[in-house]
Motif scaffolding. Sequence first.
Motif, PDB file in Angstrom:
ATOM      1  N   VAL A 126      -1.385  -5.649  -1.419  1.00  0.00           N
ATOM      2  CA  VAL A 126      -1.378  -4.519   0.454  1.00  0.00           C
ATOM      3  C   VAL A 126      -0.857  -4.659   1.155  1.00  0.00           C
ATOM      4  O   VAL A 126       0.138  -5.431   1.794  1.00  0.00           O
ATOM      5  N   LEU A 127       0.139  -3.616   0.846  1.00  0.00           N
ATOM      6  CA  LEU A 127       1.539  -3.553   2.297  1.00  0.00           C
ATOM      7  C   LEU A 127       0.408  -2.493   3.589  1.00  0.00           C
ATOM      8  O   LEU A 127       0.120  -1.423   3.171  1.00  0.00           O
ATOM      9  N   ASP A 128       0.200  -3.299   4.152  1.00  0.00           N
ATOM     10  CA  ASP A 128      -0.344  -2.281   5.453  1.00  0.00           C
ATOM     11  C   ASP A 128       0.710  -1.926   6.428  1.00  0.00           C
ATOM     12  O   ASP A 128       1.688  -2.517   6.783  1.00  0.00           O
TER      13      ASP A 128
ATOM     14  N   GLU B 137      -0.166   2.282  -6.074  1.00  0.00           N
ATOM     15  CA  GLU B 137      -1.287   3.555  -5.342  1.00  0.00           C
ATOM     16  C   GLU B 137      -0.590   3.330  -3.769  1.00  0.00           C
ATOM     17  O   GLU B 137      -0.535   2.966  -3.001  1.00  0.00           O
ATOM     18  N   LEU B 138      -1.176   5.311  -2.719  1.00  0.00           N
ATOM     19  CA  LEU B 138      -0.489   5.343  -1.844  1.00  0.00           C
ATOM     20  C   LEU B 138      -2.003   5.581  -0.918  1.00  0.00           C
ATOM     21  O   LEU B 138      -2.475   6.535  -1.656  1.00  0.00           O
TER      22      LEU B 138
ATOM     23  N   GLY C  99       0.437  -5.378  -9.225  1.00  0.00           N
ATOM     24  CA  GLY C  99       0.441  -3.816  -8.472  1.00  0.00           C
ATOM     25  C   GLY C  99       0.335  -4.019  -7.097  1.00  0.00           C
ATOM     26  O   GLY C  99       0.735  -5.126  -6.117  1.00  0.00           O
ATOM     27  N   LEU C 100       0.082  -2.660  -6.577  1.00  0.00           N
ATOM     28  CA  LEU C 100       0.601  -2.403  -5.160  1.00  0.00           C
ATOM     29  C   LEU C 100      -0.078  -1.364  -4.897  1.00  0.00           C
ATOM     30  O   LEU C 100       0.145  -0.422  -5.384  1.00  0.00           O
ATOM     31  N   ILE C 101      -0.415  -1.788  -3.460  1.00  0.00           N
ATOM     32  CA  ILE C 101      -1.394  -0.557  -2.828  1.00  0.00           C
ATOM     33  C   ILE C 101      -1.192  -0.865  -1.645  1.00  0.00           C
ATOM     34  O   ILE C 101      -1.248  -0.993  -0.517  1.00  0.00           O
TER      35      ILE C 101
END
Length: 683
Positions: A638-640, A561-562, A669-671
């Motif tokens: 979570v990539l900020d 998700e972006l 998963g990646l947000i």
Amino acid sequence: MSTPDSLSADDPLAREQAHLAASRAALRAMRADVEALDITDVAANWVNAQVLARQIDERIKALADLSDTPLFFGRLDYLHAPGAEQAEGAEGEQFYIGRRHVHDAAGDPMVIDWRAPVSQPFYRASKKDPMDIALRRRFGYTGGELTAYEDEHLSDPAEAAKASRLLQQEIERPRVGPMRDIVATIQPEQDEIVRSGLSGTVCVQGGPGTGKTAVGLHRVAYLLYAHRERLARAGTLVIGPNKSFLHYIEQVLPALGELTVQQATVDDLVAHVEIKGTDDAAAAVVKGDARMAEVLRRALYAHVTMPTEPVVVVRGSRRWRVAAYEIEELVRELLERGIRYGAAREALPQRIAHAVLVQMERAGEAPDDRVQDTVARNSAVKAAVKTIWPAVDPAKLVLRLLSDPDFLAEHAAGVLSDEEQKAILWAKPARSVKSAKWSAADAVLIDEATDLVQRTHSLGHVVLDEAQDLSPMQYRAVGRRCTTGSATVLGDLAQGTTPWATRSWAEALSHLGKPDAVVEELTAGFRVPTDVIAYASRLLPHIAPGVTPVASVRENPGFFELRPVTGDDAVVAACRELLDHEGSIGLIAADARVPALAEALTAAGLTYLAPGEETTPDTRLTLVPASLAKGLEYDYVVLDEPQAVVDGEPDERTGLRRLYVALTRAVSGLIVTHAAPLPEQLG
């Protein structure tokens, strides 16, 4: 697949559970036998007793039964006895495949080591090439208990080939804590690398999630099994990029029963001086260039001067004279041989003494080797050697090169440009080795100089992980540790995040001293979900055009998700959301953003760890600076602020490579959270 709903004495699952219980009991008995050994009257002296006691202690540790780790994970039913002629009516055998060998009281095997030749078909056999296997059985475990099994009838043409659910579940099992072994899930292309011979060096190019690190560690375990005596004498070493990474992987080999493999960073290998300073990118690139080896060699051998005076040795009433031209011939011969500076310096007095002995023999005397040793220690000979071939301290040599512009210019002429020389000269020259503000690149130069003086000890096998970030001089430092041994080089050209990052494996292997190494490429992704790796691969044309994109083979697509956000509270909310899932969570951010996010997490009451700290059921969130993310993996990430990750590097290409690394740490998963626009290279 069978499940334990209603088990009877004839149920296959019940029989397998019984074999597991018997195997664990046999392993406990093996350990008890070792613990009961009495070595009181065995060792000849206390030194041997200490060595034997340590070996027994290591053996006891290696025989530990890890309750949460399956003792065996598969079974092979052969059509015929392995190694025997496949004659009609020949009886096959059944083998349980596990992490280590286990035998019963009679010495009969209950579990076969996964590294044994008889175990190889577990990883290689297929419908196309069954390798004389009638049935391959995989086992499923829950909390260390055997709860399911799955069969493949490889010799039955009527049964269609199908994907293994248990294999897929094991690949996708949540990652909590340090890295675990992949011994139950090794794929055929990985197994081929793992079982490659000791004599050759192998370089593995693998994108994120292809298992290259695990393959390298399992290759060490295999080599220790196949060549234990040789490697026990020569030693093995795993080199990682940083302490956090080494902590993350440190349990893999012990889980396979291997306790003697050392681990280190490149900085550990070259720790000749205390690191107090840092270099800017321009200086670090020049200091890491392989041309510095020639500059150091010139500077070192410039200390050798040709004699202008004869050496006169007085023995009793006789005087023996060795002319200056004779000594010069000896010096030139040593220089032409190309032996180490220190070894040549030690040989010179013996050469001069031999010239004296020749004169003695011509005069009718009969000197022996003791006389030659005495002459070599003569004060006149020692004084001459001190002048002609003086001792040189490697750290002092590098200190002078970096402090004295004239000395550097003299020995870098034609090798480094004027601009490059200026880049590496210290603005404030140090007065001594102890007071100097050495950088990590300086320590590598000292290591090179040290090897020019005295040969570095070589190991039997070295594993070099995240190799794409090494400079040519660092490759040389590693290569010195395996000149007489072999290496396993692991890396991904797309993940090079240093200004001197590797441009090609051919170039890197040349600096390592292993130009004939075989380069293997892993392209099947077992860790990163399909949507995540596909998104990250948009960066490849900009950071590594020749690298093949990873193709995810996972059935579970995970999620991606972006998420546009307006502040740090939204980033914290994403972390809290992921904590509702099972597994580990990594919050990855540009290094400059970490303090603010740490404050936001604390204010929200969320506890978190630093990279390298082990997760617990109560603390599963790790705050990761982007500069330390390489080699790590988390179930959810979570990539900020991707653009901040790019902007945190000295140039855009390095920043995009750092972003590629950060994007590919997720297992399930990646947000991606961002207030600023995303980098245009992501489309």
